[in-house]
Each structure stands twice: as C-alpha cells, then as structure tokens.
Design an enzyme around this catalytic site. Structure first.
Site, PDB file in Angstrom:
ATOM      1  N   LYS A  19     -25.771 -20.687   0.307  1.00 16.85           N
ATOM      2  CA  LYS A  19     -26.185 -20.930   1.698  1.00 16.85           C
ATOM      3  C   LYS A  19     -25.324 -22.014   2.348  1.00 16.85           C
ATOM      4  O   LYS A  19     -24.838 -21.854   3.457  1.00 16.85           O
ATOM      5  CB  LYS A  19     -27.670 -21.341   1.746  1.00 16.85           C
ATOM      6  N   ARG A  94     -39.255 -22.838   3.214  1.00 12.60           N
ATOM      7  CA  ARG A  94     -39.305 -22.606   1.774  1.00 12.60           C
ATOM      8  C   ARG A  94     -40.682 -22.159   1.317  1.00 12.60           C
ATOM      9  O   ARG A  94     -40.891 -21.989   0.112  1.00 12.60           O
ATOM     10  CB  ARG A  94     -38.934 -23.892   1.037  1.00 12.60           C
ATOM     11  N   ARG A 133     -21.573 -27.127  -9.841  1.00 14.01           N
ATOM     12  CA  ARG A 133     -21.468 -27.534  -8.422  1.00 14.01           C
ATOM     13  C   ARG A 133     -21.128 -29.011  -8.271  1.00 14.01           C
ATOM     14  O   ARG A 133     -21.717 -29.862  -8.913  1.00 14.01           O
ATOM     15  CB  ARG A 133     -22.778 -27.237  -7.689  1.00 14.01           C
ATOM     16  N   ARG A 168     -24.918 -33.629  -7.902  1.00 16.94           N
ATOM     17  CA  ARG A 168     -26.258 -34.011  -7.448  1.00 16.94           C
ATOM     18  C   ARG A 168     -27.171 -34.338  -8.628  1.00 16.94           C
ATOM     19  O   ARG A 168     -27.120 -33.687  -9.659  1.00 16.94           O
ATOM     20  CB  ARG A 168     -26.852 -32.873  -6.609  1.00 16.94           C
ATOM     21  N   ARG A 179     -36.554 -25.581  -9.946  1.00 14.49           N
ATOM     22  CA  ARG A 179     -36.259 -25.086  -8.590  1.00 14.49           C
ATOM     23  C   ARG A 179     -36.304 -23.562  -8.556  1.00 14.49           C
ATOM     24  O   ARG A 179     -36.780 -22.970  -7.604  1.00 14.49           O
ATOM     25  CB  ARG A 179     -34.882 -25.579  -8.122  1.00 14.49           C
TER      26      ARG A 179
HETATM   27  P1  ADP Z   1     -30.852 -26.149  -3.361  1.00 19.79           P
HETATM   28  O1  ADP Z   1     -30.573 -25.134  -2.320  1.00 19.79           O
HETATM   29  O2  ADP Z   1     -29.719 -26.371  -4.296  1.00 19.79           O
HETATM   30  O3  ADP Z   1     -32.150 -25.935  -4.087  1.00 19.79           O
HETATM   31  P2  ADP Z   1     -31.501 -28.140  -1.271  1.00 19.79           P
HETATM   32  O4  ADP Z   1     -30.447 -29.107  -0.929  1.00 19.79           O
HETATM   33  O5  ADP Z   1     -31.825 -27.075  -0.298  1.00 19.79           O
HETATM   34  O6  ADP Z   1     -31.092 -27.576  -2.699  1.00 19.79           O
HETATM   35  O7  ADP Z   1     -32.866 -28.902  -1.597  1.00 19.79           O
HETATM   36  C1  ADP Z   1     -32.915 -29.973  -2.525  1.00 19.79           C
HETATM   37  C2  ADP Z   1     -34.344 -30.435  -2.679  1.00 19.79           C
HETATM   38  O8  ADP Z   1     -34.819 -30.969  -1.426  1.00 19.79           O
HETATM   39  C3  ADP Z   1     -35.368 -29.362  -3.041  1.00 19.79           C
HETATM   40  O9  ADP Z   1     -35.422 -29.122  -4.434  1.00 19.79           O
HETATM   41  C4  ADP Z   1     -36.662 -29.990  -2.508  1.00 19.79           C
HETATM   42  O10 ADP Z   1     -37.125 -31.014  -3.364  1.00 19.79           O
HETATM   43  C5  ADP Z   1     -36.187 -30.646  -1.228  1.00 19.79           C
HETATM   44  N1  ADP Z   1     -36.299 -29.713  -0.084  1.00 19.79           N
HETATM   45  C6  ADP Z   1     -35.269 -29.198   0.643  1.00 19.79           C
HETATM   46  N2  ADP Z   1     -35.719 -28.370   1.601  1.00 19.79           N
HETATM   47  C7  ADP Z   1     -37.085 -28.359   1.480  1.00 19.79           C
HETATM   48  C8  ADP Z   1     -38.133 -27.669   2.151  1.00 19.79           C
HETATM   49  N3  ADP Z   1     -37.883 -26.811   3.167  1.00 19.79           N
HETATM   50  N4  ADP Z   1     -39.416 -27.905   1.750  1.00 19.79           N
HETATM   51  C9  ADP Z   1     -39.684 -28.758   0.750  1.00 19.79           C
HETATM   52  N5  ADP Z   1     -38.743 -29.415   0.052  1.00 19.79           N
HETATM   53  C10 ADP Z   1     -37.443 -29.214   0.398  1.00 19.79           C
HETATM   54  P1  ADP Z   2     -26.931 -23.223  -1.936  1.00 21.49           P
HETATM   55  O1  ADP Z   2     -26.651 -23.991  -0.657  1.00 21.49           O
HETATM   56  O2  ADP Z   2     -27.509 -21.865  -1.661  1.00 21.49           O
HETATM   57  O3  ADP Z   2     -27.759 -23.996  -2.911  1.00 21.49           O
HETATM   58  P2  ADP Z   2     -24.065 -23.620  -2.461  1.00 21.49           P
HETATM   59  O4  ADP Z   2     -23.406 -23.133  -1.216  1.00 21.49           O
HETATM   60  O5  ADP Z   2     -24.158 -25.088  -2.658  1.00 21.49           O
HETATM   61  O6  ADP Z   2     -25.530 -22.935  -2.631  1.00 21.49           O
HETATM   62  O7  ADP Z   2     -23.283 -22.954  -3.703  1.00 21.49           O
HETATM   63  C1  ADP Z   2     -23.621 -23.279  -5.045  1.00 21.49           C
HETATM   64  C2  ADP Z   2     -22.360 -23.300  -5.898  1.00 21.49           C
HETATM   65  O8  ADP Z   2     -21.829 -21.968  -6.016  1.00 21.49           O
HETATM   66  C3  ADP Z   2     -21.222 -24.154  -5.329  1.00 21.49           C
HETATM   67  O9  ADP Z   2     -20.526 -24.761  -6.397  1.00 21.49           O
HETATM   68  C4  ADP Z   2     -20.329 -23.146  -4.623  1.00 21.49           C
HETATM   69  O10 ADP Z   2     -18.970 -23.572  -4.601  1.00 21.49           O
HETATM   70  C5  ADP Z   2     -20.519 -21.890  -5.484  1.00 21.49           C
HETATM   71  N1  ADP Z   2     -20.465 -20.641  -4.714  1.00 21.49           N
HETATM   72  C6  ADP Z   2     -20.920 -20.397  -3.460  1.00 21.49           C
HETATM   73  N2  ADP Z   2     -20.720 -19.106  -3.103  1.00 21.49           N
HETATM   74  C7  ADP Z   2     -20.143 -18.497  -4.175  1.00 21.49           C
HETATM   75  C8  ADP Z   2     -19.683 -17.143  -4.424  1.00 21.49           C
HETATM   76  N3  ADP Z   2     -19.815 -16.175  -3.507  1.00 21.49           N
HETATM   77  N4  ADP Z   2     -19.145 -16.893  -5.632  1.00 21.49           N
HETATM   78  C9  ADP Z   2     -19.017 -17.869  -6.579  1.00 21.49           C
HETATM   79  N5  ADP Z   2     -19.419 -19.151  -6.403  1.00 21.49           N
HETATM   80  C10 ADP Z   2     -19.975 -19.472  -5.213  1.00 21.49           C
END
Ligand code: ADP
Ligand code: ADP
Ligand code: ZN
Length: 231
Positions: A19, A94, A133, A168, A179
């Site tokens: 995303k 979420r 990542r 992270r 998660r």
């Molecule tokens: P990822 O997509 O890798 O799970 P995010 O950066 O979107 O990570 O979120 C990291 C953390 O922030 C989540 O695991 C949660 O603890 C919190 N968080 C983010 N967005 C929300 C949401 N919409 N509602 C509740 N907690 C959230």
């Molecule tokens: P999200 O925001 O949904 O948690 P990220 O955009 O942070 O996901 O992507 C998670 C990891 O996967 C990052 O290290 C990113 O570089 C990698 N990644 C993203 N898109 C792809 C893809 N299409 N193929 C392989 N790796 C990807």
C-alpha cells in the site's frame, strides 16, 4: 460536467501488501494526498506526543490502536485536504466501525469515496516482505533488501540529504504474526462493507511493483470517469 474534485480512494490490503509503495507512486503520478494512519502514529511517536505514547504499546504488539483516537486523528487530517486535491487512505479503515465512521464523516462534508483498491497477497509472501522491509525515517518510503546481494539500501534515494534507513520496531516476527491475525479477523470484514457499496476492486499484488501500479491506474481511470459522469 467535469468537476475539479480530486479522487478519493482507499488503498486496502494486509500489512506488507504494498500500500505504501503504491501510494508513493500515485502521489508522484497523480498528485493525490497520501494519508497513512501508520505514518501519522509514527509521527506522533517520534514527536513524543501523548497520542504517540498511547499508540506505542499497541503498535509494538501489532494490535489496533483504539478507534476513539484513531478515527479523530484520520478525519482531522482529511479535513486539511482541499476538495480539489483528493486523497488516498492507506491503513485506514481497519475495521467496520472505522469504515462506518469514515462514511459518515465524508457524508457530512458532502463527499464520498470513489474506489477501494484491494491489493491481494498471501501470508507467506507478506511475512517475507515485512522481514525484508526498510523504511526512510524522513519520508517513510518503504524499501526492500537488494534481491541479489541481500543488502539493505544505504540511504533514501528521494530525500535531499539521503534520509536515514531503518527497520520498524513492529516488523519483528511476533508483531507481524499478530498483525496478520488481526488483519484476517478484524480488517478483512471491511471488504464486504465496500463490496456491498460497489466500491471494491481487487488487484493481484504478487506481481512486480510497476505492474501493480498500472493495474491501480487502470482502475482509477474507470473510477474517475464514473465519478465525473455522476456529478
Ligand atoms: P502495516 O501496514 O505494515 O501493518 P501500518 O503502518 O499501517 O503498518 O500500521 C502500523 C500500526 O499502527 C498497526 O499495527 C496499528 O498498531 C497502528 N494502526 C495503523 N493504522 C491503524 C488503524 N486504522 N486502526 C488502528 N490501529 C492502526
Ligand atoms: P504496506 O504499506 O502494505 O504495509 P509496503 O508498501 O511497505 O506495504 O511494502 C512492504 C514491503 O514489500 C516493502 O519492503 C516493499 O519494498 C515491498 N514490496 C512492495 N510491493 C512489492 C511488490 N509488488 N513485489 C515485491 N515486493 C514489494
Ligand atoms: Zn526519504
């Protein structure tokens, strides 16, 4: 009639689906504002605000931060965006309560979502991606280890001074497992919420980053044409 209104969308999918990666590309190609709830929380965390302190424990465990604070934080951010710019939400909503609150807040403002783009990736691939990542501390852009050498990137290619790259705290094995289980139990039901509203578009996320980007662009073309013809 054509309006100057920007597109409003949700980038939806499990942690690691891509995303944030896709949001950066869309920001560059279409100039849409990126609203990431995770980035907002991390901003509070690094500034040591009370909200950051409250969120930290939930985030490190891979649990959802309570709706009471999360919804207000995101809606306040949306309020700063002009109608003309439009926005893409990443990581929000979420759960179905957040989805309902978003719908109500937009309705109050005479707005609605144009599209929900669901990036689909299997758990095994998500675990691989999250353990590889790396993120820029300055702009939050996600990076991956080099596929051939396994080396992490040295610095951010997009920040003027080459922003610091870090892993992270919540990309640990235990937090990632939690998660993913939270995603399947609490977040996945949001798909049905949007399917019922005819907003949902599924994209296979296990293809190269560019291919996903083009698939998103094709969906947005169609969504925007629809949004304009309705106005
Ligand atoms: P990822 O997509 O890798 O799970 P995010 O950066 O979107 O990570 O979120 C990291 C953390 O922030 C989540 O695991 C949660 O603890 C919190 N968080 C983010 N967005 C929300 C949401 N919409 N509602 C509740 N907690 C959230
Ligand atoms: P999200 O925001 O949904 O948690 P990220 O955009 O942070 O996901 O992507 C998670 C990891 O996967 C990052 O290290 C990113 O570089 C990698 N990644 C993203 N898109 C792809 C893809 N299409 N193929 C392989 N790796 C990807
Ligand atoms: Zn950067």
């Amino acid at each position: 009639m054509t309006t100057a209104n920007g597109i409003r969308l949700v980038l939806f999918g499990p942690p690691g689906a891509g995303k944030g990666t896709q949001a950066q590309l869309l920001k560059e190609s279409l100039g849409i504002e990126h609203v990431s709830s995770g980035d907002l929380f991390r901003h509070h965390l690094s500034n040591g605000t009370p909200l950051g302190e409250l969120a930290q424990g939930y985030m490190n465990r891979g649990e959802l931060v309570p709706d009471e604070v999360t919804i207000d934080m995101v809606i306040d951010r949306i309020d700063q965006i002009s109608d003309a710019d439009g926005f893409m939400l990443d990581g929000f909503p979420r759960n179905t309560n957040q989805a309902g609150a978003l719908e109500a807040a937009l309705r109050e403002r005479g707005q609605r979502l144009d599209r929900v783009v669901h990036i689909q990736v299997e758990d095994g691939e998500l675990i691989r991606r999250l353990s590889n990542r790396y993120v820029c501390r300055a702009c939050q852009r996600p990076y991956a280890r080099d596929a051939k050498t396994g080396a992490p990137p040295q610095k951010c290619a997009y920040c003027p001074d080459g922003g610091e790259i870090y892993q992270r705290d919540d990309d640990t094995e235990a937090a990632v497992a939690n998660r993913l289980s939270v995603y399947h139990q609490e977040t996945a039901p949001v798909l049905e919420f949007y399917r019922q509203r005819g907003l949902l578009a599924d994209i296979p996320g296990e293809q190269p980053i560019d291919a996903v980007h083009h698939a998103v662009l094709r969906i947005l073309d169609a969504a925007h044409a629809g949004a304009v013809s309705k106005s």
